[in-house]
Design a protein around this motif. Sequence first.
Motif, PDB file in Angstrom:
ATOM      1  N   ASP A 165       0.841  -1.197   0.000  1.00 41.16           N
ATOM      2  CA  ASP A 165       0.000   0.000   0.000  1.00 41.16           C
ATOM      3  C   ASP A 165       0.877   1.248   0.000  1.00 41.16           C
ATOM      4  O   ASP A 165       1.811   1.367   0.804  1.00 41.16           O
ATOM      5  CB  ASP A 165      -0.905   0.024   1.235  1.00 41.16           C
ATOM      6  N   PHE A 166       0.579   2.176  -0.893  1.00 40.33           N
ATOM      7  CA  PHE A 166       1.269   3.458  -0.940  1.00 40.33           C
ATOM      8  C   PHE A 166       0.541   4.433  -0.010  1.00 40.33           C
ATOM      9  O   PHE A 166      -0.644   4.711  -0.203  1.00 40.33           O
ATOM     10  CB  PHE A 166       1.268   4.015  -2.365  1.00 40.33           C
ATOM     11  N   THR A 167       1.254   4.963   0.980  1.00 36.65           N
ATOM     12  CA  THR A 167       0.680   5.893   1.943  1.00 36.65           C
ATOM     13  C   THR A 167       1.549   7.144   2.023  1.00 36.65           C
ATOM     14  O   THR A 167       2.681   7.171   1.526  1.00 36.65           O
ATOM     15  CB  THR A 167       0.580   5.251   3.337  1.00 36.65           C
ATOM     16  N   LEU A 168       1.022   8.163   2.694  1.00 35.20           N
ATOM     17  CA  LEU A 168       1.820   9.370   2.903  1.00 35.20           C
ATOM     18  C   LEU A 168       3.040   9.066   3.763  1.00 35.20           C
ATOM     19  O   LEU A 168       4.105   9.662   3.574  1.00 35.20           O
ATOM     20  CB  LEU A 168       0.969  10.450   3.569  1.00 35.20           C
ATOM     21  N   GLU A 169       2.885   8.131   4.690  1.00 34.60           N
ATOM     22  CA  GLU A 169       3.968   7.830   5.630  1.00 34.60           C
ATOM     23  C   GLU A 169       5.094   7.011   4.987  1.00 34.60           C
ATOM     24  O   GLU A 169       6.260   7.157   5.375  1.00 34.60           O
ATOM     25  CB  GLU A 169       3.416   7.077   6.844  1.00 34.60           C
ATOM     26  N   ASN A 170       4.761   6.143   4.040  1.00 35.32           N
ATOM     27  CA  ASN A 170       5.813   5.255   3.505  1.00 35.32           C
ATOM     28  C   ASN A 170       6.351   5.685   2.148  1.00 35.32           C
ATOM     29  O   ASN A 170       7.057   4.932   1.492  1.00 35.32           O
ATOM     30  CB  ASN A 170       5.343   3.802   3.474  1.00 35.32           C
ATOM     31  N   GLY A 171       6.032   6.889   1.730  1.00 40.38           N
ATOM     32  CA  GLY A 171       6.692   7.429   0.543  1.00 40.38           C
ATOM     33  C   GLY A 171       5.948   7.292  -0.760  1.00 40.38           C
ATOM     34  O   GLY A 171       6.567   7.090  -1.813  1.00 40.38           O
ATOM     35  N   ALA A 172       4.618   7.388  -0.715  1.00 43.53           N
ATOM     36  CA  ALA A 172       3.839   7.352  -1.960  1.00 43.53           C
ATOM     37  C   ALA A 172       4.408   8.349  -2.957  1.00 43.53           C
ATOM     38  O   ALA A 172       4.768   9.483  -2.615  1.00 43.53           O
ATOM     39  CB  ALA A 172       2.375   7.672  -1.658  1.00 43.53           C
ATOM     40  N   THR A 173       4.481   7.937  -4.212  1.00 39.33           N
ATOM     41  CA  THR A 173       5.094   8.743  -5.265  1.00 39.33           C
ATOM     42  C   THR A 173       4.369  10.080  -5.445  1.00 39.33           C
ATOM     43  O   THR A 173       3.144  10.163  -5.361  1.00 39.33           O
ATOM     44  CB  THR A 173       5.077   7.970  -6.590  1.00 39.33           C
TER      45      THR A 173
END
Length: 267
Positions: free
Chosen positions: A142-150
């Motif tokens: 899952d792409f999230t704000l916390e894990n570095g979504a592009t």
Amino acid sequence: MENRLDYALNDLGLFDEVIWKYGWIVYENALDPQFVEDIKQSLQPAYEYRRKIQLNNGIAESMDGTLHHLVEKELFSLKFLEQKYGDPQIRHFLNGQYILNSLGAVINLKNSQAYVQNVHRDIRTFTGSFKLMIQMMVILDDFTLENGATYFLSGSHQQDEKPEADYFYAHADRALAKKGSIILFDANLWHAAGKNNTDEPRRALTMAFTKPFMKQQMDYPRFLGYAFGESLTEDLKQVIGYNSRVPADFEEYYQPVHKRMYQRGQE
């Protein structure tokens, strides 16, 4: 921003509208969850093999977490390409046949300094309305704000000049997407990977597809072997580049039409 779609893979009119306006589009639930897990499990050993070469050749500093050219017989890549994910959109965007320019992955870890975090576009020359390349991103976590979504600067595929960093980060959208999603985007679009502030990896496949006359980043037919190509389906031969090779000697050049290395229909 209405560029997130589900179960709309065959709606090319909608694809045109969204890509023209924003430069990128999300297709959710594109991959089977088990296939996503299989791909993720294969990335770490593939990364370790590549990392040794990066270190030995003195280019490791900016390559952290990056895996290039995963087109290998033992990996998931051939199975992935056989599924023809996004084929109608890619063929429509490039107006005909296409080949794989590159297939890699990014394992975005906490404190990573990889070059993909720089603001960039994936084609060096601005091509405007003449489309040579389209990008695919396969979301494995899952792409999230916390894990570095592009970051994607929506609409920037229509302009040549690189945006200033302050403007880019103030106006860019984030690709918040669930694992198993596919993102297609215009290669002219300015974007950047985000920083991962979590303790878990954020993984994705990254691919580029081009018109067949463009050089591949790696000569995949030669890497896999010309004889190996004879065992592939016609669709795989096409996308991996077996139909758009360049002859290396007179024996390869002087061949009947059906045996030529650069086949017809590759415009």
